[in-house]
Design an enzyme around this catalytic site. Structure first.
Site, PDB file in Angstrom:
ATOM      1  N   SER A  84      41.727  39.310  32.112  1.00  0.00           N
ATOM      2  CA  SER A  84      40.567  39.268  31.373  1.00  0.00           C
ATOM      3  C   SER A  84      40.631  40.512  30.431  1.00  0.00           C
ATOM      4  CB  SER A  84      39.345  39.143  32.168  1.00  0.00           C
ATOM      5  OG  SER A  84      38.351  38.756  31.336  1.00  0.00           O
ATOM      6  N   HIS A 233      38.595  30.868  35.514  1.00  0.00           N
ATOM      7  CA  HIS A 233      38.882  32.271  34.953  1.00  0.00           C
ATOM      8  C   HIS A 233      39.282  33.198  35.952  1.00  0.00           C
ATOM      9  CE1 HIS A 233      38.838  35.326  32.074  1.00  0.00           C
ATOM     10  NE2 HIS A 233      37.849  35.976  32.679  1.00  0.00           N
TER      11      HIS A 233
END
Length: 252
Positions: A84, A233
């Site tokens: 990320s 995620h």
């Protein structure tokens, strides 16, 4: 800036960067699966974990923080992985200092621009009055009014620490709140890393989409993409064994 990091394992150097609101500790379970193959450096990026806090917070300075760490540790070339926000740092570092990166792994992020989507998290974190709460449960109860998902709250509250005066944030919450738009910034046109690059995408995540592949190829022409089944995620927390297997397969 002198970043805090954890070092474990033996073998070629492998640096791992966490994502927004995270810390080096988020990657310990992955590191345990890799420590027989690599010397791992799990890094706290600035304004996170046990690294220093600073008013300046963007990918340019985070790249230079990492360069300083590699220089201090006398690491000429490393394997580099980031998740990320850490993936954005890793991508920009590889484009800025390609001679320092033997292979690059980017976990569930692409080079494109991402609009701000952490408002509820920031509202919840800023709603916690550290001077008045007496327990972590109190903090969790406040956060639950903004974030119903227990797993996300547990992740965020890992950054709630204590000192002699009471509760403190290990993240620099005021600076992150003020500069949150920096997190989604895209790589600049012309930034290029010509080494082998693996993008790991959560099957249930929307951070890497089919439409991102042409953008990825512009910056990382020797790229490949692997999707992690039954993962969103936070793929390293949801499917650690699959992530470890993909990393080892790519490295070999």
């Amino acid at each position: 800036m002198k970043l805090n990091f954890k070092k474990l394992g033996t073998g070629k150097p492998f640096v791992i960067l966490h994502g927004l609101f995270g810390s080096a500790d988020n990657w310990l379970s992955i590191a345990k699966g890799l420590e027989n193959h690599f010397t791992l450096y799990l890094v706290d990026q600035r304004n996170h974990g046990d690294s220093p806090h600073a008013d300046e917070w963007n990918y340019k300075v985070m790249v230079e923080d990492l360069k300083e760490l590699l220089d201090d540790q006398k690491l000429d070339m490393v394997y580099l992985m980031g998740h990320s926000m850490g993936g954005k740092t890793a991508m920009k570092f590889a484009c800025t200092y390609p001679e320092k990166v033997e292979k690059l792994i980017v976990a569930d992020i692409s080079p494109r621009y991402y609009s701000v989507h952490h408002q509820k998290i920031l509202e919840g974190l800023n709603a916690i009055d550290l001077s008045s709460i007496k327990s972590r449960k109190e903090a969790d109860d406040i956060l639950a009014g903004y974030i119903p998902e227990l797993g996300i709250r547990q992740f965020l509250l890992k950054s709630l620490g204590r000192d002699s005066n009471g509760f403190v944030w290990r993240i620099n919450l005021p600076v992150i709140t003020k500069n949150i738009e920096e997190v989604g910034k895209a790589l600049e046109e012309g930034e290029l890393y010509d080494g082998r690059t693996l993008f790991l995408a959560g099957e249930n995540s929307n951070y890497i989409q089919q439409s991102d592949l042409s953008d990825i190829e512009q910056h990382f022409p020797k790229y490949e993409v692997e999707f992690i089944s039954n993962a969103g995620h936070w793929l390293h927390a949801e499917q650690p064994e699959s992530v470890i297997a993909e990393v080892l397969n790519f490295m070999n």
